[in-house]
Design a protein around this motif. Structure first.
Motif, PDB file in Angstrom:
ATOM      1  N   VAL A  43      -7.420  67.576 -34.640  1.00 25.58           N
ATOM      2  CA  VAL A  43      -7.075  68.035 -36.002  1.00 25.58           C
ATOM      3  C   VAL A  43      -8.020  69.175 -36.407  1.00 25.58           C
ATOM      4  CG1 VAL A  43      -6.046  65.828 -36.706  1.00 25.58           C
ATOM      5  CG2 VAL A  43      -8.484  66.241 -37.125  1.00 25.58           C
ATOM      6  N   PRO A  44      -7.524  70.128 -37.217  1.00 31.86           N
ATOM      7  CA  PRO A  44      -8.302  71.343 -37.478  1.00 31.86           C
ATOM      8  C   PRO A  44      -9.739  71.095 -37.930  1.00 31.86           C
ATOM      9  CG  PRO A  44      -6.072  71.628 -38.279  1.00 31.86           C
ATOM     10  CD  PRO A  44      -6.165  70.197 -37.802  1.00 31.86           C
ATOM     11  N   GLU A  45      -9.973  70.114 -38.809  1.00 28.26           N
ATOM     12  CA  GLU A  45     -11.343  69.950 -39.341  1.00 28.26           C
ATOM     13  C   GLU A  45     -12.313  69.342 -38.325  1.00 28.26           C
ATOM     14  OE1 GLU A  45      -8.639  68.471 -40.484  1.00 28.26           O
ATOM     15  OE2 GLU A  45      -8.989  66.364 -40.970  1.00 28.26           O
ATOM     16  N   SER A  46     -11.800  68.906 -37.178  1.00 26.71           N
ATOM     17  CA  SER A  46     -12.686  68.283 -36.178  1.00 26.71           C
ATOM     18  C   SER A  46     -12.879  69.151 -34.939  1.00 26.71           C
ATOM     19  CB  SER A  46     -12.113  66.924 -35.757  1.00 26.71           C
ATOM     20  OG  SER A  46     -12.027  66.070 -36.859  1.00 26.71           O
ATOM     21  N   ARG A  47     -12.441  70.405 -35.012  1.00 25.77           N
ATOM     22  CA  ARG A  47     -12.481  71.245 -33.804  1.00 25.77           C
ATOM     23  C   ARG A  47     -13.859  71.826 -33.513  1.00 25.77           C
ATOM     24  NH1 ARG A  47      -6.572  74.056 -34.688  1.00 25.77           N
ATOM     25  NH2 ARG A  47      -5.449  72.099 -34.319  1.00 25.77           N
ATOM     26  N   ARG A  48     -13.994  72.326 -32.303  1.00 22.66           N
ATOM     27  CA  ARG A  48     -15.210  72.972 -31.792  1.00 22.66           C
ATOM     28  C   ARG A  48     -16.411  72.021 -31.797  1.00 22.66           C
ATOM     29  NH1 ARG A  48     -14.350  78.293 -30.165  1.00 22.66           N
ATOM     30  NH2 ARG A  48     -15.747  77.557 -28.586  1.00 22.66           N
ATOM     31  N   ARG A  49     -16.122  70.739 -31.561  1.00 18.32           N
ATOM     32  CA  ARG A  49     -17.219  69.762 -31.418  1.00 18.32           C
ATOM     33  C   ARG A  49     -17.128  69.054 -30.077  1.00 18.32           C
ATOM     34  NH1 ARG A  49     -16.386  66.746 -36.978  1.00 18.32           N
ATOM     35  NH2 ARG A  49     -16.000  68.621 -38.173  1.00 18.32           N
ATOM     36  N   GLY A  50     -16.322  69.628 -29.168  1.00 19.61           N
ATOM     37  CA  GLY A  50     -16.228  69.057 -27.832  1.00 19.61           C
ATOM     38  C   GLY A  50     -15.245  67.905 -27.708  1.00 19.61           C
ATOM     39  N   HIS A  51     -14.454  67.636 -28.755  1.00 22.16           N
ATOM     40  CA  HIS A  51     -13.543  66.475 -28.693  1.00 22.16           C
ATOM     41  C   HIS A  51     -12.443  66.660 -27.644  1.00 22.16           C
ATOM     42  CE1 HIS A  51     -15.705  64.869 -31.905  1.00 22.16           C
ATOM     43  NE2 HIS A  51     -14.965  65.258 -32.923  1.00 22.16           N
ATOM     44  N   ALA A  52     -11.834  67.866 -27.610  1.00 22.62           N
ATOM     45  CA  ALA A  52     -10.760  68.087 -26.628  1.00 22.62           C
ATOM     46  C   ALA A  52     -11.326  67.985 -25.217  1.00 22.62           C
ATOM     47  CB  ALA A  52     -10.119  69.449 -26.854  1.00 22.62           C
ATOM     48  N   SER A  53     -12.518  68.524 -25.049  1.00 18.12           N
ATOM     49  CA  SER A  53     -13.164  68.476 -23.741  1.00 18.12           C
ATOM     50  C   SER A  53     -13.402  67.024 -23.313  1.00 18.12           C
ATOM     51  CB  SER A  53     -14.489  69.217 -23.861  1.00 18.12           C
ATOM     52  OG  SER A  53     -14.795  69.807 -22.654  1.00 18.12           O
ATOM     53  N   ARG A  54     -13.854  66.213 -24.263  1.00 20.86           N
ATOM     54  CA  ARG A  54     -14.084  64.774 -24.001  1.00 20.86           C
ATOM     55  C   ARG A  54     -12.778  64.078 -23.612  1.00 20.86           C
ATOM     56  NH1 ARG A  54     -17.037  64.890 -28.710  1.00 20.86           N
ATOM     57  NH2 ARG A  54     -19.154  65.036 -27.971  1.00 20.86           N
ATOM     58  N   LEU A  55     -11.740  64.330 -24.406  1.00 23.50           N
ATOM     59  CA  LEU A  55     -10.439  63.687 -24.156  1.00 23.50           C
ATOM     60  C   LEU A  55      -9.907  64.096 -22.781  1.00 23.50           C
ATOM     61  CD1 LEU A  55      -8.876  64.218 -27.692  1.00 23.50           C
ATOM     62  CD2 LEU A  55      -9.062  61.987 -26.562  1.00 23.50           C
ATOM     63  N   LEU A  56      -9.985  65.399 -22.492  1.00 18.46           N
ATOM     64  CA  LEU A  56      -9.420  65.895 -21.234  1.00 18.46           C
ATOM     65  C   LEU A  56     -10.214  65.371 -20.033  1.00 18.46           C
ATOM     66  CD1 LEU A  56      -7.339  67.733 -19.857  1.00 18.46           C
ATOM     67  CD2 LEU A  56      -8.869  69.671 -20.279  1.00 18.46           C
TER      68      LEU A  56
END
Ligand SMILES: CC(C)(COP(=O)(O)OP(=O)(O)OC[C@H]1O[C@@H](n2cnc3c(N)ncnc32)[C@H](O)[C@@H]1OP(=O)(O)O)[C@@H](O)C(=O)NCCC(=O)NCCS
Length: 163
Positions: free
Chosen positions: A80-93
Motif C-alpha cells: 500500500v502506498p503509505e508503506s512503500r520504500r521500507r523493503g516490504h516488497a523485497s521481503r515478500l518476494l
C-alpha cells in the motif's frame, strides 16, 4: 530514536480475499482492481499460495503466487502506498521465492507493465530477467494500452534471497 515497527509475514488464508482486494485497489493506480470474488477463487485453488505482510498490526502488502510442478508464477504483488520504500516488497518476494524453491520450483515467471519502473527494478534486483513482451496486454483505467514485459527467474541464477 523512533521505536522499530513490528513486521509480520504469514501465509494467505481463504478469508483474506476482501483484504487483498482492498490493498490491490489502493496499490494499482492504472490496473483494473481485482475483486474480492476473484481473490477468493484464486485462494481456493490448491496451486495458489501467498503471504500477507502486516506492519504494527496494519495490512501493508501481499504477494500471490501459483505453483505447478517445477514452474512458479508471481500473480500479483502489492504494497500500500503509505508503506512503500521500507523493503516490504523485497521481503515478500524473497520469502515467496525461497518457499517456491524449497518446493522444487526451478523457474518463476511474471508479467509486469513495461512502464512500471519500481516493480521492474524490484524484480531485477531479485534476479528476474526480461524474457519477452506481450503487446497491449494491459488496459489501464484511462483506456490506454500498455505492453507487458515477461520476466523469468531461473533457480540458481541468483534469486536475491540470501544477498
Ligand atoms: C512495486 C512495489 C511492490 C514496491 O514495493 P516497496 O515495498 O516499496 O519496495 P521495496 O521497498 O521492497 O523496494 C525494493 C526495491 O524495489 C525497487 N523500487 C521500489 N520502489 C521503487 C521506486 N519507487 N523507484 C525505483 N525503484 C523502486 C528498488 O530497487 C528497491 O530497492 P532499494 O530500496 O534498495 O532501492 C510497490 O511500489 C507497489 O505496490 N506498486 C504498485 C503495485 C505494483 O506495481 N506491483 C508489482 C507489479 S505485479
Amino acid at each position: 530514536m523512533p521505536p522499530e515497527s513490528a513486521i509480520s509475514l504469514r501465509p494467505l488464508k481463504p478469508d483474506d480475499a476482501a483484504s487483498l482486494a482492498r490493498m490491490h485497489a489502493l496499490s494499482f493506480a492504472q490496473e483494473r482492481p481485482w475483486s474480492a470474488e476473484e481473490f477468493a477463487r484464486l485462494l481456493a485453488m490448491p496451486t495458489c499460495r501467498g503471504l500477507l505482510l502486516e506492519e504494527d498490526g496494519r495490512l501493508a502488502g501481499f504477494i500471490l503466487c501459483q505453483v505447478a510442478d517445477r514452474e512458479g508464477e508471481i500473480l500479483t504483488l502489492a504494497v500500500v502506498p503509505e508503506s512503500r520504500r521500507r523493503g516490504h516488497a523485497s521481503r515478500l518476494l524473497a520469502t515467496a521465492m525461497a518457499d517456491m524453491v524449497m518446493s522444487g520450483v526451478q523457474r518463476v515467471i511474471l508479467e509486469v507493465a513495461v512502464n512500471n519502473k519500481p516493480a521492474r527494478a524490484l524484480y531485477e534486483s531479485h534476479g528476474f530477467r526480461p524474457a519477452g513482451r506481450r503487446p497491449n496486454y494491459y488496459l489501464t483505467q484511462s483506456g490506454e494500452r500498455v505492453d507487458a514485459l515477461i520476466m523469468v527467474h531461473i533457480s540458481g541464477a541468483g534469486c536475491g534471497c540470501d544477498d
